[in-house]
Design an enzyme around this catalytic site. Structure first.
Site, PDB file in Angstrom:
ATOM      1  N   HIS A   1      -9.272  -1.655  18.324  1.00 48.30           N
ATOM      2  CA  HIS A   1      -8.929  -0.350  17.840  1.00 48.30           C
ATOM      3  C   HIS A   1     -10.408   0.420  17.467  1.00 48.30           C
ATOM      4  O   HIS A   1     -10.707   0.575  16.399  1.00 48.30           O
ATOM      5  CB  HIS A   1      -8.201  -0.585  16.723  1.00 48.30           C
ATOM      6  CG  HIS A   1      -7.523   0.815  16.193  1.00 48.30           C
ATOM      7  ND1 HIS A   1      -6.950   2.018  16.976  1.00 48.30           N
ATOM      8  CD2 HIS A   1      -7.385   1.419  14.935  1.00 48.30           C
ATOM      9  CE1 HIS A   1      -6.706   2.766  16.369  1.00 48.30           C
ATOM     10  NE2 HIS A   1      -6.977   2.471  14.987  1.00 48.30           N
TER      11      HIS A   1
ATOM     12  N   ILE B   1      -2.269  -2.730   9.346  1.00 47.63           N
ATOM     13  CA  ILE B   1      -2.738  -1.421   9.778  1.00 47.63           C
ATOM     14  C   ILE B   1      -4.210  -0.978   9.191  1.00 47.63           C
ATOM     15  O   ILE B   1      -4.762  -0.319   9.779  1.00 47.63           O
ATOM     16  CB  ILE B   1      -1.608  -0.340   9.412  1.00 47.63           C
ATOM     17  CG1 ILE B   1      -0.322  -0.489   9.864  1.00 47.63           C
ATOM     18  CG2 ILE B   1      -2.107   1.184   9.819  1.00 47.63           C
ATOM     19  CD1 ILE B   1       0.715   0.374   9.427  1.00 47.63           C
TER      20      ILE B   1
ATOM     21  N   GLY C   1       0.758  -1.094   0.089  1.00 44.36           N
ATOM     22  CA  GLY C   1       0.129  -0.096   0.046  1.00 44.36           C
ATOM     23  C   GLY C   1       0.822   1.528  -0.071  1.00 44.36           C
ATOM     24  O   GLY C   1       1.671   1.475   0.912  1.00 44.36           O
TER      25      GLY C   1
END
Length: 320
Positions: free
Chosen positions: A176, A119, A10
Site C-alpha cells: 500500500h 488499517i 481507534g
C-alpha cells in the site's frame, strides 16, 4: 442467536465512520475503543442517537479499557497517527509501531479468537507487526489496503469511461504505497480488459497511464486536499466489506494484505493480493498470471515492504 461483537480500535475519523456504517448495516454490537477519554463515548452516543432516525436497533459503547473488547469476533484497528501533507505512509512507522505493540497485546489478552483487520499505516509492515505482537493465527490477521486501492482504480475508470462502477472490476497488487501495481490486464470494464478498451478507442493509452498514476497517488491526493488528515470514508467502507465477508462467510475475493506462504514466489511477509475471505479468515490466495513487466513492478513493491519490515526489526528486536 447471539449478535457478533465488533471492536473498533481507534476512535478517530476512520473509527467513527466504521462505527456509523457498522450500525447502519446492523453487523453486531459495536465497541469503540480509544485511549482518549470521552472521544469514543461521545461518538458512540452520537451514533446511537442517530439510530433512532435511521431505524436500526444497535448497541454501541465507547470504552478506554482493552478488557472491554473481551470476546470480540472482529477487531478493526485504526489506532495510530494519520498522514499529513508532505508525509509519506512510511514516515509514520516509528510512532505507529509502538501503537501496534499495545494494540496487539490488548487483542492477545482479551480477544484471541477475533478476526483482525488492520488499517494503520504503513499498512503492510504494521499488519505484519500486529500479527506478531498479537500471536493470532496469520490467516486471522489481514490488512485493508487493496480493497481501497482497487476502489480508487475502479472509480477513476468509471469517471473516465462513463460506465457504472458496478460494472468495473479493478485490481491492485503489492504494498500500500507508491509502488503498488494496478493490474491493467486483469481489470475490466463491462467484462472487457482495459487493453481492449484502448484498442476500441474508449480510452487512450495516455489516459489509462494517467489513471494508473492517479491510483498510486490516490491517498496523497486526499491528504493534500484535506491538509489536516487522510481519507476515512473509503477506507472505512473497504474494511466493512472485509468484515462482512468474514461474519457472513460470503467467500468474497478481495485484495488484502495477506501473509504469503509460497504464493507469488514469496514467503514470510504480508503484501496485497486477492484472497477469499470467509469464516476461516483469509482462506485462499488467488494467484494472477503475471507477465515480465508485472513481475518486475510487483518485485519492486515487495522490496519496499521488506525495507519497512527491516526498519521495524531495527526498532523492536522482538520482531522476527
Amino acid at each position: 442467536m447471539a449478535r457478533a461483537k465488533i471492536a473498533l480500535i481507534g476512535a478517530g475519523m476512520i473509527g467513527g465512520t466504521l462505527a456509523h456504517i457498522a450500525a447502519r448495516e446492523e453487523l453486531g454490537d459495536i465497541l469503540l475503543f480509544d485511549i482518549a477519554e470521552g472521544t469514543p463515548q461521545g461518538k458512540a452516543l452520537d451514533i446511537a442517537e442517530a439510530s433512532a432516525v435511521f431505524g436500526k436497533d444497535v448497541s454501541l459503547k465507547g470504552v478506554n479499557d482493552y478488557a472491554d473488547i473481551a470476546g470480540a469476533d472482529v477487531c478493526i484497528v485504526t489506532a495510530g497517527v494519520p498522514r499529513k501533507p508532505g508525509m509519506s505512509r512510511d514516515d509514520l512507522l516509528g510512532i505507529n509501531l509502538k501503537v501496534m505493540k499495545a494494540v496487539g497485546e490488548g487483542i492477545k489478552a482479551h480477544a484471541p479468537n477475533a478476526f483482525v483487520i488492520c488499517i494503520t499505516n504503513p499498512l503492510d509492515a504494521m499488519v505484519w507487526a500486529l500479527q506478531q505482537f498479537s500471536g493470532l493465527p496469520k490467516e486471522k490477521v489481514i490488512g485493508m489496503a487493496g480493497v481501497l486501492d482497487s476502489a480508487r482504480f475502479a472509480f477513476f475508470l468509471a469517471e473516465k469511461t462513463g460506465v457504472s462502477v458496478e460494472d468495473i472490476h479493478a485490481w491492485t497488487l503489492g504494498g500500500h504505497g507508491d509502488d503498488m501495481v494496478p493490474m491493467v490486464r486483469h481489470s475490466t470494464v463491462g467484462g472487457l480488459p482495459l487493453p481492449e478498451l484502448v484498442k476500441q478507442g474508449w480510452l487512450s493509452q495516455e489516459e489509462l497511464d494517467g489513471i494508473v498514476k492517479r491510483t498510486r497517488g490516490g491517498g496523497g491526493e486526499i491528504v493534500a486536499l484535506l491538509k489536516t488528515g487522510s481519507a476515512f470514508y473509503a477506507p472505512a467502507e473497504s474494511a466493512i466489506a472485509m468484515a462482512t465477508s468474514y461474519l457472513k462467510d460470503k467467500k468474497r475475493v478481495l485484495p488484502c494484505a495477506t501473509f504469503l506462504t509460497g504464493q507469488y514466489g514469496l514467503d514470510g511477509l504480508y503484501v496485497g493480493v486477492p484472497v477469499v475471505i470467509g469464516a476461516g479468515g483469509a482462506e485462499k490466495v488467488i494467484e494472477f498470471e503475471t507477465n515480465d513487466e508485472e513481475k518486475a513492478m510487483f518485485a519492486k513493491s515487495v522490496e519496499s515492504v521488506k525495507g519497512l519490515m527491516e526498519a521495524c526489526k531495527a526498532i523492536d528486536s522482538a520482531l522476527v
